[in-house]
Scaffold this motif. Structure first.
Motif, PDB file in Angstrom:
ATOM      1  N   GLY A   1       0.833  -1.197   0.000  1.00 30.69           N
ATOM      2  CA  GLY A   1       0.000   0.000   0.000  1.00 30.69           C
ATOM      3  C   GLY A   1       0.866   1.245   0.000  1.00 30.69           C
ATOM      4  O   GLY A   1       2.083   1.166  -0.121  1.00 30.69           O
ATOM      5  N   PRO A   2       0.261   2.408   0.161  1.00 35.04           N
ATOM      6  CA  PRO A   2       1.035   3.654   0.098  1.00 35.04           C
ATOM      7  C   PRO A   2       2.034   3.806   1.245  1.00 35.04           C
ATOM      8  O   PRO A   2       3.176   4.179   1.024  1.00 35.04           O
ATOM      9  N   ILE A   3       1.594   3.533   2.485  1.00 32.59           N
ATOM     10  CA  ILE A   3       2.474   3.730   3.638  1.00 32.59           C
ATOM     11  C   ILE A   3       2.414   2.492   4.524  1.00 32.59           C
ATOM     12  O   ILE A   3       1.434   2.282   5.219  1.00 32.59           O
ATOM     13  N   PRO A   4       3.490   1.688   4.529  1.00 38.44           N
ATOM     14  CA  PRO A   4       3.486   0.499   5.400  1.00 38.44           C
ATOM     15  C   PRO A   4       3.547   0.931   6.862  1.00 38.44           C
ATOM     16  O   PRO A   4       3.966   2.041   7.181  1.00 38.44           O
ATOM     17  N   ARG A   5       3.094   0.014   7.722  1.00 36.74           N
ATOM     18  CA  ARG A   5       3.209   0.300   9.143  1.00 36.74           C
ATOM     19  C   ARG A   5       3.810  -0.906   9.851  1.00 36.74           C
ATOM     20  O   ARG A   5       3.586  -2.037   9.448  1.00 36.74           O
ATOM     21  N   CYS A   6       4.580  -0.651  10.891  1.00 36.11           N
ATOM     22  CA  CYS A   6       5.223  -1.764  11.586  1.00 36.11           C
ATOM     23  C   CYS A   6       5.105  -1.607  13.091  1.00 36.11           C
ATOM     24  O   CYS A   6       4.778  -0.530  13.601  1.00 36.11           O
ATOM     25  N   LYS A   7       5.385  -2.726  13.788  1.00 37.61           N
ATOM     26  CA  LYS A   7       5.182  -2.789  15.232  1.00 37.61           C
ATOM     27  C   LYS A   7       6.467  -3.278  15.909  1.00 37.61           C
ATOM     28  O   LYS A   7       6.628  -4.471  16.162  1.00 37.61           O
ATOM     29  N   PRO A   8       7.368  -2.387  16.244  1.00 38.19           N
ATOM     30  CA  PRO A   8       8.620  -2.827  16.869  1.00 38.19           C
ATOM     31  C   PRO A   8       8.416  -3.494  18.227  1.00 38.19           C
ATOM     32  O   PRO A   8       9.258  -4.250  18.681  1.00 38.19           O
ATOM     33  N   PHE A   9       7.266  -3.240  18.882  1.00 37.06           N
ATOM     34  CA  PHE A   9       7.000  -3.835  20.199  1.00 37.06           C
ATOM     35  C   PHE A   9       6.280  -5.175  20.087  1.00 37.06           C
ATOM     36  O   PHE A   9       5.689  -5.639  21.064  1.00 37.06           O
ATOM     37  N   LYS A  10       6.360  -5.810  18.931  1.00 33.14           N
ATOM     38  CA  LYS A  10       5.594  -7.042  18.723  1.00 33.14           C
ATOM     39  C   LYS A  10       5.883  -8.104  19.786  1.00 33.14           C
ATOM     40  O   LYS A  10       4.992  -8.861  20.179  1.00 33.14           O
ATOM     41  N   TYR A  11       7.121  -8.190  20.253  1.00 36.72           N
ATOM     42  CA  TYR A  11       7.462  -9.223  21.236  1.00 36.72           C
ATOM     43  C   TYR A  11       7.699  -8.638  22.628  1.00 36.72           C
ATOM     44  O   TYR A  11       8.229  -9.306  23.510  1.00 36.72           O
TER      45      TYR A  11
END
Lengths: 438, 361
Positions: free
Chosen positions: B213-223
């Motif tokens: 998509g236009p702007i990916p999003r991520c979750k560094p606190f996943k673990y």
């Protein structure tokens, strides 16, 4: 509407609606007066509140229909089968036993009536596994339970069934009580007993020549398994234990009442006065107990939740061993065989590597870790070490001994039943000759 | 006897040493592993684990403009702090921004935004605030007044997701990072199983989403465990807003949250085990999955003709609070024509990774 005059009573029915329709209308008008709800299916008998708007007869037919559909659409039982029903005494396995018995009786009646009598009728045996010496259950109730089991099985009308009451610890030469008692984790203990139970059932099936094992696992039981396996990190292997068919075992395991809710089965037992053993709710401090109470809360909020969980997990990919090989369908008419998904005889068998304790397929990561560790240890690897390395991460965490436990790794390994150990060693003997999957 | 008592007294008064450094006094028991460690070691393992997650999953590349979804709560405050620290320490080469969404919840969001404004000064990160009022002409207070407290979280979540993307587009961000932690992801896995949402179940454990998509999003606190985030914020004395949303008590997620708290008490690693299960689920190839397209009305990503935000907004504007809730069909034909008249058409284009996207409103 025709006017009949003052001689007619209040239940007067116009001439043009006489007959069956007239009877129905008459009944409906009487119902409105007496506010009796009729079955939504047959509209004849009284609907029972606990039967979702059905009468007792239609409710039974609805559940039997689910059972029959599961058996026929998965070709679970063929005429030459010798089927062993695992009977715990609880309502789910009681209904499974009742339905299998009914199916067998009907098949026998057809056979009697048939001129050729070419196809035989499958035989049914029943097994009750006595475990109180291994777990912490009260042993003084065991005799009562066994007496009830005998009474239930002998009370089933012909054809009679062989009943096998088996003491689990007698099947193996190990001290199972000491082995189970050495597992610190409460959840690990319960799960290990469950794995021992399956091993024991397979042992009985093998010794007495049964080729299929029926478990009375309901939709509610599977929903519990889905959540339990998820919280234990067993997402990869979760689909293996919840399909209609499981051929990982010598006697394939089939689940004919997989689509019936526990509550429905309890209701049927009450309606038909099917004797079963009252299971006392134990206070569980394990994850399994927590999942059970969580599911009970969800059920109160929405009674369809268990079905939704089952439907979600049903969209996960099953394994190759969750279907029969093609020769299991020889009694299915050839025009119907394409309906069944099966492994063609001659195709390579499942390449899944199974944990020797719980028989769960190992993930690619677990396999890679195992192979790496085995390579590092080289040829001097001890049998015990090789066994432990071949177990899944869940069994490693909750079952196998850790450094701080009272029992040593060697001690635990020595107590393991031989069939459990043998399963791991067989693969080790031939692993060098197995080709890697692409 | 006196000797025994004396040695016991010595045992009680001798402080327990950190199990990692064996030098400093243990100040806490780590929720994830139950190790007893000192503060400094806790900071190190906490930050180091997040750094390893960032590196092993290739979350960023040098020069990236990163919009940190900041609510003023503990997760986003700690995220902004740690990301800022790690960016300097390990030379990630990132341009960091704070992006806040004002849903218009009086007595909650207006207070938490004050916290974010303070974070802007404390961490030296530029702040952009985008509000529901300017985007949708509705605040959450007005929405709750219209629909009650049953499905309000659905509205807020859907609107916030789009608002974050729009806000990130305005500041020309390459990526959005959010403070979703391990507890959140575990709850989402369970929720998706309970609700039968196989499509979301297959996506919800991905550390990066929306890459096409236009702007990916991520979750560094996943673990990262929620308790450890709280602990970190507490010991570092970080400024955050700790009140729960005033409209949240009836959220269905509460069921899953309570269950996970009970699970964590019995087996702390269960949270990571749920995430692992979610990662290992294999969806059957015969399962029909939704196909990603774009909304016919606003151009946002959508698996249906109209995106959820448009459907919900239409419901609000037409006085149909249940529109888009549950499994009812969306409006069709004539109704679509009518609904278009209600909404203004205003083009909002932004530069996405794959070129410009026309985004009508």
């Amino acid at each position: 509407m025709a006017v009949c005059g003052s001689a007619c009573g209040t239940n007067c029915v116009p001439k043009d609606t006489e007959g069956e329709e007239g009877e129905r209308l008459k009944r409906l008008s009487l119902e409105e007066e007496s506010s009796v709800r009729r079955c939504t299916k047959c509209a004849e008998e009284e609907a029972r509140k606990e039967c979702n708007g059905l009468c007792a007869g239609c409710f039974r037919a609805y559940l039997y229909g689910k059972f029959k559909l599961a058996v026929t659409s998965n070709a679970m039982i063929s005429p030459t089968d010798k089927v062993l029903v695992a009977f715990s005494g609880g309502p789910s396995s009681r209904v499974a036993l009742e339905f299998i018995h009914e199916m067998q009786s009907k098949a026998l009646a057809c056979w009697d009536a048939s001129n050729s009598q070419a196809l035989p009728v499958f035989t049914v045996g029943v097994v009750f596994m006595e475990e109180c010496n291994i777990s912490d259950e009260l042993s003084d109730q065991a005799d009562d339970v066994i007496a009830q089991i005998r009474s239930i099985v002998s009370g089933l009308s012909p054809p009679s069934k062989d009943l096998h009451i088996v003491l689990m610890e007698s099947l193996f030469s190990s001290d199972l009580r000491k082995l189970v008692g050495s597992i610190n984790d409460a959840t690990g203990r319960e799960d290990f007993v469950r794995h021992l139970r399956m091993l024991s059932l397979q042992r009985v099936a093998f010794e007495f020549g049964y080729n299929k094992l029926v478990l009375g696992l309901s939709a509610s039981g599977i929903a519990r398994h889905v959540l339990s396996a998820t919280v234990k990190g067993q997402g990869y292997s979760l689909p293996a234990d919840m399909q209609y068919v499981d051929t990982r075992w010598k006697a394939p395991v089939v689940l004919p009442i997989r689509d019936c809710l526990e509550q429905e089965l309890v209701t049927l037992c009450n309606l038909e006065s099917l004797k079963h053993v009252q299971v006392h709710d134990k206070r569980c401090t394990s994850i399994n107990g927590l999942v059970s109470s969580f599911l009970a809360r969800l059920r109160e909020d929405n009674s369809s939740r268990e079905h939704t969980i089952l439907r979600t997990a049903g969209k996960l990919k099953p394994f190759n061993f969750n279907k029969f090989s093609s020769n299991q369908y020889e009694y299915v008419p050839s025009r119907l065989r394409p309906k069944f998904q099966f492994i063609e005889t001659g195709e390579p068998e499942s390449s899944e590597v199974l944990c020797p304790i719980c028989a769960s397929p190992l993930t690619a990561t677990e396999l890679a870790t195992t192979r790496c560790s085995q390579q590092m240890k080289g040829l001097n690897i001890k049998e015990m070490e090789a066994f432990y390395l071949s177990c899944c991460q869940s069994c490693h965490f909750q079952i196998l001994p850790k450094e701080e436990t009272s029992m040593s790794c060697d001690g635990f390994f020595d107590l393991l039943p031989k069939p459990m150990v043998k399963r791991s060693l067989l693969r080790d003997e031939i692993k060098d000759y197995l080709l890697e999957d692409s | 006897m006196e000797g025994v008592e004396a040695s016991e007294k010595v045992k009680r008064t001798t402080p327990r040493l950190c199990s990692l450094c064996n030098q400093r006094k243990a100040a806490l028991r780590r929720p994830k592993t139950l190790e007893q460690i000192c503060r400094e070691c806790f900071y190190n393992v906490f930050e180091d684990e997040i750094h390893r997650v960032i590196v092993e999953n290739n979350l960023f590349k040098p020069g990236d403009r990163i919009a940190i979804g900041a609510s003023g709560g503990k997760d986003s405050t700690v995220l902004a702090y740690v990301l800022s620290e790690l960016n300097k320490r390990h030379n990630y080469g990132l341009d960091l921004f704070l992006l806040s969404i004002d849903e218009g919840i009086t007595g909650y969001r207006d207070d938490s935004l004050e916290t974010v404004k303070r974070n802007e000064i404390q961490y030296g990160l530029p702040l952009k605030i985008v509000s529901y009022k300017e985007l949708y002409q509705w605040t959450m207070d007005e929405i709750v007044k219209a629909i009650g407290l049953k499905n309000n979280c659905t509205f807020c979540g859907v609107f916030r997701r789009q608002a974050l993307d729009r806000g990130a587009a305005l500041i020309q961000a390459d990526k959005i990072v959010t403070g979703h932690n391990a507890d959140d992801i575990a709850e989402t896995v369970l929720l998706n199983i309970l609700r039968g949402d196989i499509a979301r179940l297959s996506r919800c454990t991905s550390i990066t989403t929306g890459e096409d998509g236009p702007i990916p999003r991520c979750k560094p606190f996943k673990y990262t465990y929620e308790k450890e985030i709280v602990m970190y914020a507490y010991f570092k004395k970080l400024d955050y807003f700790s009140t729960e949303c005033i409209y949240s008590p009836n959220a269905y997620r509460g069921f899953a949250r309570e269950f996970i708290k009970d699970l964590e008490r019995i087996r702390p690693r269960a949270i990571l085990d749920i995430i692992r299960s979610g990662e290992d689920f294999r969806i059957s190839t015969t399962t029909r999955m939704p196909e990603q397209g774009t909304c016919q009305q606003c151009g946002y990503i959508s698996s249906q003709k109209l995106c959820k935000a448009c459907v919900l907004l239409e419901g609000l504007n037409r006085g149909l609070p249940k529109l888009g809730i549950g499994r009812k069909k969306v409006c069709s034909g004539e109704d679509q024509v009518q609904s278009k008249r209600h909404l203004e058409n205003k083009a909002l284009s932004f530069h996405g990774k794959h070129g410009n996207v026309e985004w009508k409103r």
